[in-house]
Write a protein that holds these residues in place. Structure first.
Motif, PDB file in Angstrom:
ATOM      1  N   PRO A  96      45.299  44.693 -21.731  1.00 39.98           N
ATOM      2  CA  PRO A  96      44.472  45.565 -21.838  1.00 39.98           C
ATOM      3  C   PRO A  96      43.492  46.000 -23.017  1.00 39.98           C
ATOM      4  CG  PRO A  96      46.605  45.930 -22.348  1.00 39.98           C
ATOM      5  CD  PRO A  96      46.451  44.615 -21.825  1.00 39.98           C
ATOM      6  N   GLU A  97      43.907  45.413 -24.406  1.00 42.31           N
ATOM      7  CA  GLU A  97      43.442  45.193 -25.646  1.00 42.31           C
ATOM      8  C   GLU A  97      41.771  44.392 -24.976  1.00 42.31           C
ATOM      9  OE1 GLU A  97      45.502  40.764 -25.377  1.00 42.31           O
ATOM     10  OE2 GLU A  97      45.564  43.141 -24.610  1.00 42.31           O
ATOM     11  N   PHE A  98      41.857  44.214 -23.613  1.00 41.15           N
ATOM     12  CA  PHE A  98      39.932  43.325 -24.006  1.00 41.15           C
ATOM     13  C   PHE A  98      38.896  44.182 -22.980  1.00 41.15           C
ATOM     14  CE2 PHE A  98      43.424  39.500 -23.535  1.00 41.15           C
ATOM     15  CZ  PHE A  98      42.789  39.215 -24.214  1.00 41.15           C
ATOM     16  N   THR A  99      40.067  45.104 -22.964  1.00 37.46           N
ATOM     17  CA  THR A  99      38.795  46.439 -22.437  1.00 37.46           C
ATOM     18  C   THR A  99      38.267  47.625 -23.181  1.00 37.46           C
ATOM     19  OG1 THR A  99      41.145  47.009 -20.589  1.00 37.46           O
ATOM     20  CG2 THR A  99      38.948  46.026 -19.321  1.00 37.46           C
ATOM     21  N   GLN A 100      39.738  47.930 -24.514  1.00 35.75           N
ATOM     22  CA  GLN A 100      39.643  48.919 -25.523  1.00 35.75           C
ATOM     23  C   GLN A 100      38.659  48.341 -26.146  1.00 35.75           C
ATOM     24  OE1 GLN A 100      43.499  48.759 -26.910  1.00 35.75           O
ATOM     25  NE2 GLN A 100      44.718  49.199 -24.850  1.00 35.75           N
ATOM     26  N   GLU A 101      37.808  49.874 -25.759  1.00 37.10           N
ATOM     27  CA  GLU A 101      36.543  50.635 -26.999  1.00 37.10           C
ATOM     28  C   GLU A 101      36.960  49.789 -28.180  1.00 37.10           C
ATOM     29  OE1 GLU A 101      32.705  50.567 -26.410  1.00 37.10           O
ATOM     30  OE2 GLU A 101      33.800  50.578 -25.011  1.00 37.10           O
ATOM     31  N   GLY A 102      36.085  49.798 -29.050  1.00 36.52           N
ATOM     32  CA  GLY A 102      35.590  49.596 -31.162  1.00 36.52           C
ATOM     33  C   GLY A 102      37.177  48.700 -31.154  1.00 36.52           C
ATOM     34  N   ARG A 103      37.466  47.855 -29.956  1.00 36.95           N
ATOM     35  CA  ARG A 103      38.529  46.442 -30.217  1.00 36.95           C
ATOM     36  C   ARG A 103      37.951  45.792 -31.617  1.00 36.95           C
ATOM     37  NH1 ARG A 103      43.892  47.264 -30.351  1.00 36.95           N
ATOM     38  NH2 ARG A 103      44.580  45.262 -29.860  1.00 36.95           N
ATOM     39  N   GLY A 104      36.373  45.217 -30.995  1.00 39.94           N
ATOM     40  CA  GLY A 104      35.703  43.861 -31.112  1.00 39.94           C
ATOM     41  C   GLY A 104      35.968  42.810 -30.368  1.00 39.94           C
ATOM     42  N   GLU A 105      35.060  41.432 -30.795  1.00 41.55           N
ATOM     43  CA  GLU A 105      35.096  40.528 -30.018  1.00 41.55           C
ATOM     44  C   GLU A 105      36.473  39.887 -30.197  1.00 41.55           C
ATOM     45  OE1 GLU A 105      31.512  38.176 -31.156  1.00 41.55           O
ATOM     46  OE2 GLU A 105      30.842  39.774 -31.695  1.00 41.55           O
ATOM     47  N   TYR A 106      36.529  39.073 -28.767  1.00 41.59           N
ATOM     48  CA  TYR A 106      37.662  38.146 -28.896  1.00 41.59           C
ATOM     49  C   TYR A 106      37.240  37.281 -28.528  1.00 41.59           C
ATOM     50  CZ  TYR A 106      41.113  42.242 -28.879  1.00 41.59           C
ATOM     51  OH  TYR A 106      41.575  42.755 -29.287  1.00 41.59           O
ATOM     52  N   THR A 107      37.420  35.486 -29.197  1.00 40.80           N
ATOM     53  CA  THR A 107      37.362  34.288 -28.366  1.00 40.80           C
ATOM     54  C   THR A 107      38.729  33.804 -28.378  1.00 40.80           C
ATOM     55  OG1 THR A 107      36.794  33.774 -30.375  1.00 40.80           O
ATOM     56  CG2 THR A 107      34.742  34.221 -29.499  1.00 40.80           C
ATOM     57  N   LEU A 108      38.572  32.893 -27.552  1.00 40.81           N
ATOM     58  CA  LEU A 108      39.706  30.977 -27.468  1.00 40.81           C
ATOM     59  C   LEU A 108      38.988  30.327 -28.414  1.00 40.81           C
ATOM     60  CD1 LEU A 108      42.710  31.041 -26.370  1.00 40.81           C
ATOM     61  CD2 LEU A 108      41.314  29.474 -24.629  1.00 40.81           C
ATOM     62  N   LEU A 109      40.453  29.656 -29.323  1.00 41.60           N
ATOM     63  CA  LEU A 109      39.813  29.100 -30.313  1.00 41.60           C
ATOM     64  C   LEU A 109      40.776  27.464 -29.926  1.00 41.60           C
ATOM     65  CD1 LEU A 109      39.896  30.544 -33.675  1.00 41.60           C
ATOM     66  CD2 LEU A 109      37.659  30.173 -32.464  1.00 41.60           C
ATOM     67  N   GLU A 110      40.103  25.892 -30.182  1.00 39.60           N
ATOM     68  CA  GLU A 110      40.867  24.958 -29.498  1.00 39.60           C
ATOM     69  C   GLU A 110      41.038  24.163 -30.793  1.00 39.60           C
ATOM     70  OE1 GLU A 110      42.276  21.546 -26.295  1.00 39.60           O
ATOM     71  OE2 GLU A 110      40.258  23.347 -25.896  1.00 39.60           O
ATOM     72  N   LEU A 111      41.492  24.430 -31.503  1.00 42.22           N
ATOM     73  CA  LEU A 111      41.576  23.775 -33.251  1.00 42.22           C
ATOM     74  C   LEU A 111      42.808  22.017 -33.388  1.00 42.22           C
ATOM     75  CD1 LEU A 111      42.198  27.291 -35.297  1.00 42.22           C
ATOM     76  CD2 LEU A 111      40.190  25.417 -34.484  1.00 42.22           C
ATOM     77  N   PRO A 112      42.211  21.268 -33.528  1.00 43.95           N
ATOM     78  CA  PRO A 112      43.131  20.357 -33.594  1.00 43.95           C
ATOM     79  C   PRO A 112      43.959  20.816 -34.774  1.00 43.95           C
ATOM     80  CG  PRO A 112      41.226  20.252 -35.242  1.00 43.95           C
ATOM     81  CD  PRO A 112      41.356  20.696 -34.225  1.00 43.95           C
ATOM     82  N   LEU A 113      45.549  19.581 -34.489  1.00 49.72           N
ATOM     83  CA  LEU A 113      46.415  20.066 -35.235  1.00 49.72           C
ATOM     84  C   LEU A 113      46.890  20.046 -36.860  1.00 49.72           C
ATOM     85  CD1 LEU A 113      49.326  19.956 -32.956  1.00 49.72           C
ATOM     86  CD2 LEU A 113      48.913  22.330 -34.274  1.00 49.72           C
ATOM     87  N   THR A 114      45.895  20.385 -37.740  1.00 47.43           N
ATOM     88  CA  THR A 114      45.532  19.583 -39.062  1.00 47.43           C
ATOM     89  C   THR A 114      45.084  21.171 -40.020  1.00 47.43           C
ATOM     90  OG1 THR A 114      43.394  19.667 -38.787  1.00 47.43           O
ATOM     91  CG2 THR A 114      43.721  18.439 -38.208  1.00 47.43           C
ATOM     92  N   VAL A 115      45.647  21.444 -40.998  1.00 48.18           N
ATOM     93  CA  VAL A 115      45.712  21.920 -42.338  1.00 48.18           C
ATOM     94  C   VAL A 115      44.842  22.532 -42.780  1.00 48.18           C
ATOM     95  CG1 VAL A 115      46.087  22.506 -44.649  1.00 48.18           C
ATOM     96  CG2 VAL A 115      48.078  21.295 -43.504  1.00 48.18           C
ATOM     97  N   ALA A 116      43.537  22.069 -41.997  1.00 48.30           N
ATOM     98  CA  ALA A 116      42.210  22.124 -42.499  1.00 48.30           C
ATOM     99  C   ALA A 116      41.908  22.781 -41.267  1.00 48.30           C
ATOM    100  CB  ALA A 116      41.409  21.463 -42.865  1.00 48.30           C
TER     101      ALA A 116
END
Length: 149
Positions: A96-116
Motif C-alpha cells: 500500500p505504501e507504493f500508492t500513497q501520496e507524498g511517500r517519495g520514490e522507491y527503488t530496488l537496490l541490489e548491492l554486493p555484500l561489502t561494507v563499502a
C-alpha cells in the motif's frame, strides 16, 4: 497505546548480493531500508509478516534462515531476519505504501555484500546499519543451510 511491531528481511540472492529498498523523499538525503513493514493481525508471527512484506514489496518468495537482530525503543520493535530470495519482480510490487501520496520514490537496490556498499547505501536505521556492517565484516551473513532443503 501499544508499540508498533515491524518485521524486516535482510534478503540474500543466489548471486550473493543484498536487496534493499532505496528511498528518495523531499528534504532528505537518499537512503535505503531493509525490506519489510508492520506485523498485521492476520500474520501468524513476525517471520510470517516478513515473508508477506517481501512478497508485497518486491514480489519475491523469501525463505527465512534465522533471526538476526531486534531493535526496540519506546515506540516500536523491529525484528530483522536473514532470508534468501531466488526470484523477485519490483515491477509487480503491491504494498500500500507504493500508492500513497507524498511517500517519495522507491527503488530496488541490489548491492554486493561489502561494507563499502552498505555504507554507500545510507542504510537506515543507523543502529541496524552498524549491526549489518559487522556481520558482513565477520562474514556471518551467509545462510547456514544454503542450498539445503
Amino acid at each position: 497505546m501499544s508499540k508498533k511491531h515491524r518485521a524486516r528481511a535482510v534478503l540474500l540472492t543466489p548471486g550473493d548480493t543484498l536487496l534493499l529498498i532505496g528511498r528518495v523523499r523531499p528534504g532528505l538525503d537518499p537512503y535505503s531500508v531493509v525490506v519489510g513493514g508492520g506485523v498485521e493481525e492476520g500474520d501468524a508471527d513476525p517471520e510470517a509478516a516478513a515473508v508477506r512484506e517481501v512478497y508485497e514489496e518486491i514480489h519475491g518468495r523469501a525463505k527465512i534462515v534465522r533471526h538476526l537482530y531486534a531493535l526496540e525503543d519506546e515506540k516500536e520493535r523491529q525484528d530483522f531476519y536473514l532470508a534468501t530470495v531466488a526470484e523477485w519482480s519490483f515491477d509487480d510490487k503491491s504494498g500500500p505504501e507504493f500508492t500513497q501520496e507524498g511517500r517519495g520514490e522507491y527503488t530496488l537496490l541490489e548491492l554486493p555484500l561489502t561494507v563499502a556498499a552498505i555504507d554507500a547505501a545510507n542504510l537506515m536505521p543507523p543502529e541496524f546499519a552498524a549491526v549489518l556492517r559487522g556481520l558482513v565484516e565477520r562474514d556471518e551473513l551467509v545462510p547456514v543451510a544454503q542450498g539445503a532443503e
